[in-house]
Design a protein around this motif. Structure first.
Motif, PDB file in Angstrom:
ATOM      1  N   GLU A 134     -15.323  57.095  16.031  1.00  0.00           N
ATOM      2  CA  GLU A 134     -14.452  57.549  14.940  1.00  0.00           C
ATOM      3  C   GLU A 134     -13.292  56.619  14.652  1.00  0.00           C
ATOM      4  O   GLU A 134     -12.986  56.339  13.515  1.00  0.00           O
ATOM      5  CB  GLU A 134     -13.874  58.917  15.300  1.00  0.00           C
ATOM      6  N   ASN A 135     -12.611  56.132  15.697  1.00  0.00           N
ATOM      7  CA  ASN A 135     -11.410  55.318  15.501  1.00  0.00           C
ATOM      8  C   ASN A 135     -11.675  53.829  15.697  1.00  0.00           C
ATOM      9  O   ASN A 135     -10.810  53.098  16.148  1.00  0.00           O
ATOM     10  CB  ASN A 135     -10.294  55.789  16.432  1.00  0.00           C
ATOM     11  N   CYS A 136     -12.847  53.360  15.330  1.00  0.00           N
ATOM     12  CA  CYS A 136     -13.180  51.939  15.477  1.00  0.00           C
ATOM     13  C   CYS A 136     -12.209  51.111  14.622  1.00  0.00           C
ATOM     14  O   CYS A 136     -12.102  51.313  13.416  1.00  0.00           O
ATOM     15  CB  CYS A 136     -14.611  51.675  15.028  1.00  0.00           C
ATOM     16  N   PRO A 137     -11.477  50.170  15.249  1.00  0.00           N
ATOM     17  CA  PRO A 137     -10.507  49.379  14.483  1.00  0.00           C
ATOM     18  C   PRO A 137     -11.138  48.257  13.655  1.00  0.00           C
ATOM     19  O   PRO A 137     -10.472  47.645  12.832  1.00  0.00           O
ATOM     20  CB  PRO A 137      -9.586  48.810  15.564  1.00  0.00           C
ATOM     21  N   GLY A 144     -11.998  37.285  12.873  1.00  0.00           N
ATOM     22  CA  GLY A 144     -13.274  37.981  13.011  1.00  0.00           C
ATOM     23  C   GLY A 144     -13.544  38.539  14.396  1.00  0.00           C
ATOM     24  O   GLY A 144     -14.639  39.022  14.658  1.00  0.00           O
ATOM     25  N   ALA A 145     -12.583  38.523  15.303  1.00  0.00           N
ATOM     26  CA  ALA A 145     -12.774  39.067  16.653  1.00  0.00           C
ATOM     27  C   ALA A 145     -12.892  40.586  16.578  1.00  0.00           C
ATOM     28  O   ALA A 145     -12.250  41.228  15.746  1.00  0.00           O
ATOM     29  CB  ALA A 145     -11.607  38.682  17.554  1.00  0.00           C
ATOM     30  N   ARG A 146     -13.718  41.163  17.455  1.00  0.00           N
ATOM     31  CA  ARG A 146     -13.887  42.616  17.501  1.00  0.00           C
ATOM     32  C   ARG A 146     -12.658  43.216  18.186  1.00  0.00           C
ATOM     33  O   ARG A 146     -12.410  42.979  19.358  1.00  0.00           O
ATOM     34  CB  ARG A 146     -15.164  42.965  18.258  1.00  0.00           C
ATOM     35  N   LEU A 147     -11.881  44.000  17.442  1.00  0.00           N
ATOM     36  CA  LEU A 147     -10.611  44.524  17.934  1.00  0.00           C
ATOM     37  C   LEU A 147     -10.781  45.564  19.035  1.00  0.00           C
ATOM     38  O   LEU A 147      -9.883  45.770  19.838  1.00  0.00           O
ATOM     39  CB  LEU A 147      -9.798  45.095  16.775  1.00  0.00           C
ATOM     40  N   PRO A 151      -7.809  44.978  22.402  1.00  0.00           N
ATOM     41  CA  PRO A 151      -6.848  45.807  21.674  1.00  0.00           C
ATOM     42  C   PRO A 151      -5.500  45.143  21.399  1.00  0.00           C
ATOM     43  O   PRO A 151      -4.852  45.459  20.419  1.00  0.00           O
ATOM     44  CB  PRO A 151      -6.650  47.032  22.565  1.00  0.00           C
ATOM     45  N   GLY A 152      -5.065  44.189  22.236  1.00  0.00           N
ATOM     46  CA  GLY A 152      -3.777  43.540  22.023  1.00  0.00           C
ATOM     47  C   GLY A 152      -3.870  42.285  21.169  1.00  0.00           C
ATOM     48  O   GLY A 152      -2.932  41.500  21.106  1.00  0.00           O
ATOM     49  N   HIS A 153      -4.988  42.101  20.498  1.00  0.00           N
ATOM     50  CA  HIS A 153      -5.241  40.893  19.706  1.00  0.00           C
ATOM     51  C   HIS A 153      -4.222  40.767  18.569  1.00  0.00           C
ATOM     52  O   HIS A 153      -4.032  41.685  17.792  1.00  0.00           O
ATOM     53  CB  HIS A 153      -6.668  40.980  19.142  1.00  0.00           C
ATOM     54  N   GLU A 154      -3.532  39.599  18.504  1.00  0.00           N
ATOM     55  CA  GLU A 154      -2.568  39.343  17.426  1.00  0.00           C
ATOM     56  C   GLU A 154      -2.568  37.864  17.062  1.00  0.00           C
ATOM     57  O   GLU A 154      -3.005  37.038  17.847  1.00  0.00           O
ATOM     58  CB  GLU A 154      -1.131  39.674  17.832  1.00  0.00           C
TER      59      GLU A 154
END
Length: 193
Positions: A134-137, A144-147, A151-154
């Protein structure tokens, strides 16, 4: 019209025809000859469909009630990973003995063909935009990285192109860039004459 009983979706009903009140149950395991679905998700060609069907004879046709189960495969529309989705659909439809515009399906050659009915029900039950959760970012719009994996990808905030030329001037004069006048005002004011 040729007899098409070789398809596992075709169920003979000659023993029920024109016998109102008669009922029979049957379990049909069928292989999908042509994929049921859309461009994003569906039951693929060669996928299995299980149909637990109940056939009831009525005055004007055969009433089909069925529970359909299958597994749809596709990809998440946000992060493009593979998705498997269990499908469970209940259907009920009357197969008429004679051609009538009021009914979509009819008994042909003492048989009923469940394939179009099952295909329509399965396709309508599929999500328009399937997601892995449901909450797929989704994917990073920059690289293009899978978030979900990071999760801390910036990334550094991009510099406005209108100010990009000024970014090289910081530190050239030796004064802080936040001091616009170049010197601090010590509170003394010059008298105006």
């Amino acid at each position: 019209m040729p007899h098409i009983s070789k398809s596992p979706f075709v169920v003979p009903v000659f023993d029920l025809m024109h016998r109102p009140g008669e009922m029979r149950e049957k379990l049909v395991d069928a292989v999908v000859p042509e994929g049921f679905g859309n461009a994003v998700i569906g039951v693929p060609t060669g996928g299995e469909v299980r149909i637990d069907v109940r056939l009831e004879s009525l005055h004007d046709g055969i009433l089909v009630s069925a529970d359909v189960t299958a597994t749809a495969v596709g990809e998440c529309v946000r992060c493009l990973t593979d998705v498997e989705l269990p499908i469970e659909v209940d259907i009920q439809e009357l197969f008429a003995y004679s051609h009538d515009e009021a009914f979509d399906y009819e008994v042909q050659d003492d048989s009923i063909d469940l394939e179009p009915l099952v295909r329509d029900a399965v396709v309508l039950s599929l999500p328009f935009q399937p997601v892995c959760q449901e909450n797929c970012p989704g994917l990073c719009p920059t690289c293009g990285a899978r978030l979900l994996d990071d999760p801390g990808h910036e990334h550094e905030a991009p510099i406005d192109p209108r100010w990009a030329a000024l970014s090289g001037l910081q530190g050239v004069t030796g004064t802080p860039t936040d001091d616009v006048a170049g010197a601090e005002n010590d509170g003394a004011t010059e008298e105006k004459r």
